[in-house]
Design an enzyme around this catalytic site. Structure first.
Site, PDB file in Angstrom:
ATOM      1  CG  HIS A 294      58.650 -23.003  38.387  1.00  0.00           C
ATOM      2  ND1 HIS A 294      58.758 -24.277  38.870  1.00  0.00           N
ATOM      3  CD2 HIS A 294      57.369 -22.859  37.963  1.00  0.00           C
ATOM      4  CE1 HIS A 294      57.599 -24.909  38.719  1.00  0.00           C
ATOM      5  NE2 HIS A 294      56.742 -24.055  38.180  1.00  0.00           N
TER       6      HIS A 294
ATOM      7  CE  LYS B 112      60.359  12.654  28.720  1.00  0.00           C
ATOM      8  NZ  LYS B 112      59.039  12.979  28.203  1.00  0.00           N
TER       9      LYS B 112
ATOM     10  CD  GLU C 225      56.508   8.385  34.219  1.00  0.00           C
ATOM     11  OE1 GLU C 225      56.918   7.313  33.740  1.00  0.00           O
ATOM     12  OE2 GLU C 225      56.197   9.365  33.518  1.00  0.00           O
TER      13      GLU C 225
END
Ligand code: PA5
Length: 478
Positions: free
Chosen positions: A325, A445, A296
Site C-alpha cells: 500500500h 567518524k 557497508e
C-alpha cells in the site's frame, strides 16, 4: 535437520524463462560464470583456512557459548531491564534477533509473561529526546547496561557511556559496576581500557570479525540469551547453513548462487536497487540488519585492483503486506531498476481465523460484501497477498526471488544470518571489492572526532574549519 526447520530459495522469477532476457538472467549467463564461482568458493575456503574469515567459524565457538550461558545464568532474576548501547553492527543484530524471536510486544508483557527475563531495549541513535525519554522510564538499580563497541571509541556509544555511568555512579556508588557489561575488542580501545581499570564484566569481539559480521558473537548472543532465546539452536542453524554452502557448484550452493544472481542482475540487466521484502513483521529487523551488511560491505569506491569503481547495489527494506500500500506502485510501474527478494514464513506461530459471525452476533450470516473472507485466516490473507504481488510483479517482468522459512525459530534465524553473511562475502568477490572494510564510515567518524576536538585530529579540524567557511547560505530557504 528437521525438515520443518529448513529454508528454501526460489529464483525462478529472476530467470529469462519467466520474465524474458531483457530483465531476466539466462541460464547461459549463469553457466558462463560457473567456473568463476567455483574459483571464489575455493578462494574463500583457503582464506578461511588461513584464519582470515573468522566470522565463518563463529558457530563452532563452544567456549564463548558457554561463557555467555554462564554469565546469563549468574545474572538471572537480578534485572528488570537490559539495555544495549551500541550502533551499526553493534546494534542491528540485537534488534534483528529480538524482533524476530521474542513476543511482538515483549517489553510490555508482565514479568511472568517474560519468564522473569528482563525487558530489552537498544539505544543506538543519540537523539537527545529519545535518550532522555528512555532514561526517564528506567530505575538504574533495576537495569543492566551492555555497552557494545568493537573499536571501543565510537563517539555515539562512548558519549552515552559517560552519561549513563555518571547516572549509575550517582545513584549506586561503587556498586554501579555490577550494572555494566562491556562487549569490545580484547586489547585495544578506550572501552577495554576502562573495563580493565573498573573491573566490569566483559565479552570479547573476536579480532578479525567486523561489526556487521558480529551478530553471532557476544554482540548479538548475550542480549538474546538474557531474554531466554535459545542461542545454542541459533549457532546450530548457522553451522547447518555452513554445511549447505560447501559446494563449489553454483547450482548446489545457495550463498554463491544468491550473490551471482544479484551481481548479474545489476551488471548485466541494470538493476541497481535490491529490495528486501519480508512478509513478516518479525523479520523487519533482519531486513534492516541485512541492508547494513550489504551496503557497508559492497558500496565501494576502490576495487581490489585499486581502480575507482564506485560500485554497489543499493539495498532497500520493504515490509509485506504494508508496502503493498506504499512502495509497490513504484516497483510495479516505475523504472526497471530493481530486483525484489521476498521472504516468507510457511507456518506462522499463530493461526488467526477470521470469524464468520455478523456484528449482530448471528452465526454463519456474514455481511454479503465480506463473505469472501469466510473460512479464511489472516495467514491465508497474508499468503494470498504475497502470491498475488509476486505474480503481478512477474507479469510486469520485474525480477524477483523468494526465500521461504518453514518457520521462524532460533534455528532458521541462525541459518539466515549465516547465509546472508556468506552471500555478502561472495558478492565482494564478484564485485572485486573488499567486503570487510568501511572507509566511508571511517571518514565520517574521523570528521566527528575532529569537530568535537579529539586529540590527534587537529589537522582535520583545521581542514574542516576552512571547508565550513566556504559553505554559503545562497541556496537556503528560511
Ligand atoms: O560494521 C561496522 O563495522 C560498523 O557498522 C560498526 O559496527 C559501527 O560503526 C560501530 O562501530 P563500533 O562497534 O566500533 O562502535
Amino acid at each position: 535437520m528437521k525438515d520443518r526447520q529448513a529454508i528454501h530459495f526460489d529464483f525462478n522469477n529472476m530467470m529469462a524463462e519467466a520474465i524474458g532476457s531483457i530483465h531476466g538472467i539466462t541460464e547461459q549467463e549463469l553457466r558462463d560464470i560457473e567456473s568463476l564461482a567455483a574459483r571464489y568458493v575455493k578462494d574463500l575456503k583457503e582464506e578461511r583456512a588461513a584464519g582470515k574469515l573468522r566470522f565463518l567459524d563463529l558457530p563452532y565457538d563452544k567456549k564463548v557459548l558457554s561463557k555467555i550461558l554462564k554469565t546469563t545464568n549468574s545474572l538471572k532474576g537480578k534485572f528488570k531491564n537490559f539495555l544495549v548501547v551500541g550502533i551499526g553492527g553493534s546494534a542491528l543484530g540485537n534488534i534483528a534477533i529480538h524482533t524476530a524471536l521474542n513476543h511482538p510486544f515483549y517489553n510490555i508483557l508482565s514479568d511472568a509473561g517474560r519468564n522473569g527475563c528482563p525487558r530489552v531495549f537498544v539505544l543506538d541513535n543519540i537523539d537527545p529526546d529519545r535518550f532522555s525519554g528512555l532514561m526517564e522510564i528506567f530505575k538504574p538499580e533495576e537495569t543492566l547496561f551492555n555497552f557494545i563497541t568493537k573499536s571501543g571509541t565510537t563517539v555515539e556509544t562512548m558519549s552515552q557511556f559517560l552519561i549513563i555511568t555518571r547516572l549509575l555512579y550517582d545513584r549506586l556508588g561503587n556498586g554501579y559496576k555490577e550494572h555494566i557489561v562491556a562487549t569490545t575488542d580484547s586489547g585495544k580501545g578506550t572501552l577495554r581500557e576502562i573495563t580493565r581499570r573498573e573491573g566490569f564484566e566483559s565479552f570479547v569481539i573476536p579480532a578479525g570479525v567486523g561489526g556487521r559480521y558480529s551478530v553471532l558473537t557476544p554482540v548479538g548472543l548475550f542480549s538474546a540469551a538474557m531474554s531466554g532465546i535459545d542461542i545454542t539452536a541459533m549457532l546450530d542453524g548457522a553451522a547447518l547453513m555452513d554445511k549447505l554452502c560447501q559446494s563449489d557448484n553454483i547450482w548446489g550452493n545457495p550463498a554463491i548462487m544468491g550473490a551471482a544472481l544479484y551481481f548479474l542482475s545489476h551488471t548485466k540487466k541494470g538493476k541497481n536497487i535490491l529490495v528486501m521484502m519480508p512478509y513478516s513483521n518479525a523479520l523487519s529487523g533482519v531486513a534492516d540488519w541485512f541492508c547494513q551488511l550489504w551496503a557497508e560491505s559492497l558500496g565501494k569506491k576502490i576495487s581490489l585492483n585499486k581502480e575507482v569503481v564506485h560500485t554497489g547495489l543499493t539495498p532497500v527494506r520493504a515490509i509485506g503486506v504494508v508496502d503493498q500500500h506504499s512502495q509497490l506502485q513504484l516497483y510495479m510501474e516505475g523504472p526497471y531498476d530493481k530486483v525484489i527478494t521476498f521472504w516468507t514464513i510457511k507456518r506462522f506461530n499463530k493461526d488467526v481465523s477470521i470469524m464468520d459471525e455478523t456484528l449482530s452476533g448471528k452465526k454463519n450470516t456474514p455481511h454479503n460484501e465480506l463473505s469472501y473472507l469466510k473460512g479464511h485466516s489472516l495467514n491465508n490473507v497474508m499468503k494470498a497477498e504475497f502470491e498475488g504481488t509476486r505474480l503481478a510483479l512477474t507479469e510486469q517482468k520485474r525480477p524477483n526471488c523468494t526465500i521461504t522459512l518453514d518457520e521462524l525459530s532460533a534455528l532458521t534465524l541462525g541459518q539466515l544470518f549465516y547465509l546472508f553473511e556468506l552471500q555478502t562475502a561472495y558478492a565482494g568477490k564478484f564485485y572485486n571489492v573488499n567486503a570487510f572494510d568501511q572507509p566511508g564510515v571511517e571518514a565520517g567518524k574521523i570528521n566527528a572526532f575532529a569537530m568535537l576536538g579529539k586529540k590527534g585530529f587537529e589537522q582535520r579540524k583545521n581542514e574542516i574549519d576552512i571547508l565550513l567557511q566556504k559553505v554559503q547560505e545562497k541556496y537556503c530557504i528560511w
